[in-house]
Scaffold this motif. Structure first.
Motif, PDB file in Angstrom:
ATOM      1  N   LYS A   1       0.844  -1.165  -0.088  1.00 36.93           N
ATOM      2  CA  LYS A   1      -0.064  -0.106   0.001  1.00 36.93           C
ATOM      3  C   LYS A   1       0.969   1.270  -0.116  1.00 36.93           C
ATOM      4  CE  LYS A   1      -3.872   1.836   2.422  1.00 36.93           C
ATOM      5  NZ  LYS A   1      -4.903   1.770   3.453  1.00 36.93           N
TER       6      LYS A   1
ATOM      7  N   LEU B   1       1.011   4.182  -2.800  1.00 35.27           N
ATOM      8  CA  LEU B   1       0.995   5.601  -2.586  1.00 35.27           C
ATOM      9  C   LEU B   1       2.323   6.420  -3.210  1.00 35.27           C
ATOM     10  CD1 LEU B   1      -0.597   5.730   0.874  1.00 35.27           C
ATOM     11  CD2 LEU B   1      -1.697   6.549  -1.241  1.00 35.27           C
TER      12      LEU B   1
ATOM     13  N   SER C   1       2.328   9.336  -5.649  1.00 34.29           N
ATOM     14  CA  SER C   1       2.841  10.560  -5.372  1.00 34.29           C
ATOM     15  C   SER C   1       3.840  11.026  -6.498  1.00 34.29           C
ATOM     16  CB  SER C   1       3.263  10.675  -3.710  1.00 34.29           C
ATOM     17  OG  SER C   1       2.323  10.434  -3.078  1.00 34.29           O
TER      18      SER C   1
ATOM     19  N   LEU D   1      -1.254  12.464  -1.191  1.00 35.23           N
ATOM     20  CA  LEU D   1      -1.845  11.356  -1.010  1.00 35.23           C
ATOM     21  C   LEU D   1      -1.355  10.783   0.150  1.00 35.23           C
ATOM     22  CD1 LEU D   1      -1.514  10.256  -4.778  1.00 35.23           C
ATOM     23  CD2 LEU D   1      -3.656  10.703  -3.427  1.00 35.23           C
ATOM     24  N   VAL D   2      -0.071  10.689   0.451  1.00 35.24           N
ATOM     25  CA  VAL D   2       0.720  10.432   1.603  1.00 35.24           C
ATOM     26  C   VAL D   2       0.046  10.951   3.053  1.00 35.24           C
ATOM     27  CG1 VAL D   2       3.084  10.059   2.633  1.00 35.24           C
ATOM     28  CG2 VAL D   2       2.520   9.731   0.151  1.00 35.24           C
TER      29      VAL D   2
ATOM     30  N   GLU E   1      -3.445   9.928   3.576  1.00 34.53           N
ATOM     31  CA  GLU E   1      -3.433   8.386   4.093  1.00 34.53           C
ATOM     32  C   GLU E   1      -3.008   8.588   5.548  1.00 34.53           C
ATOM     33  OE1 GLU E   1      -4.126   4.565   4.658  1.00 34.53           O
ATOM     34  OE2 GLU E   1      -4.539   5.938   3.015  1.00 34.53           O
TER      35      GLU E   1
END
Length: 61
Positions: A33, A37, A41, A49-50, A53
Motif C-alpha cells: 500500500k 501511494l 505521489s 496522497l501520503v 493517508e
C-alpha cells in the motif's frame, strides 16, 4: 471416536498458525500500500496522497 482433547489441540494449533501467518502477511500488505501511494505521489508530483493517508491512519487509532 476422537475425544474432545484432540479437537481442542487441533483448534489451538490452527489458531496459533493463523496468528503467525497474519503477523507475516500484515507488513507485506502495508508495504504494498505504501509503495502504491509513493508511486502515485511521484507521478502526480505531490505528497497530498501520503499526507491524506497519514491523517486517515491517525483518525482510525
Amino acid at each position: 471416536m476422537v475425544d474432545i482433547t484432540s479437537y481442542i489441540l487441533i483448534g489451538i494449533t490452527c489458531f496459533c498458525f493463523g496468528l503467525i501467518v497474519s503477523s507475516r502477511i500484515a507488513p507485506i500488505q502495508y508495504c504494498r500500500k505504501l509503495t502504491l501511494l509513493v508511486r502515485r505521489s511521484i507521478s502526480t508530483k505531490t505528497i497530498a496522497l501520503v499526507l491524506a493517508e497519514y491523517e486517515a491512519m491517525k483518525a482510525r487509532k
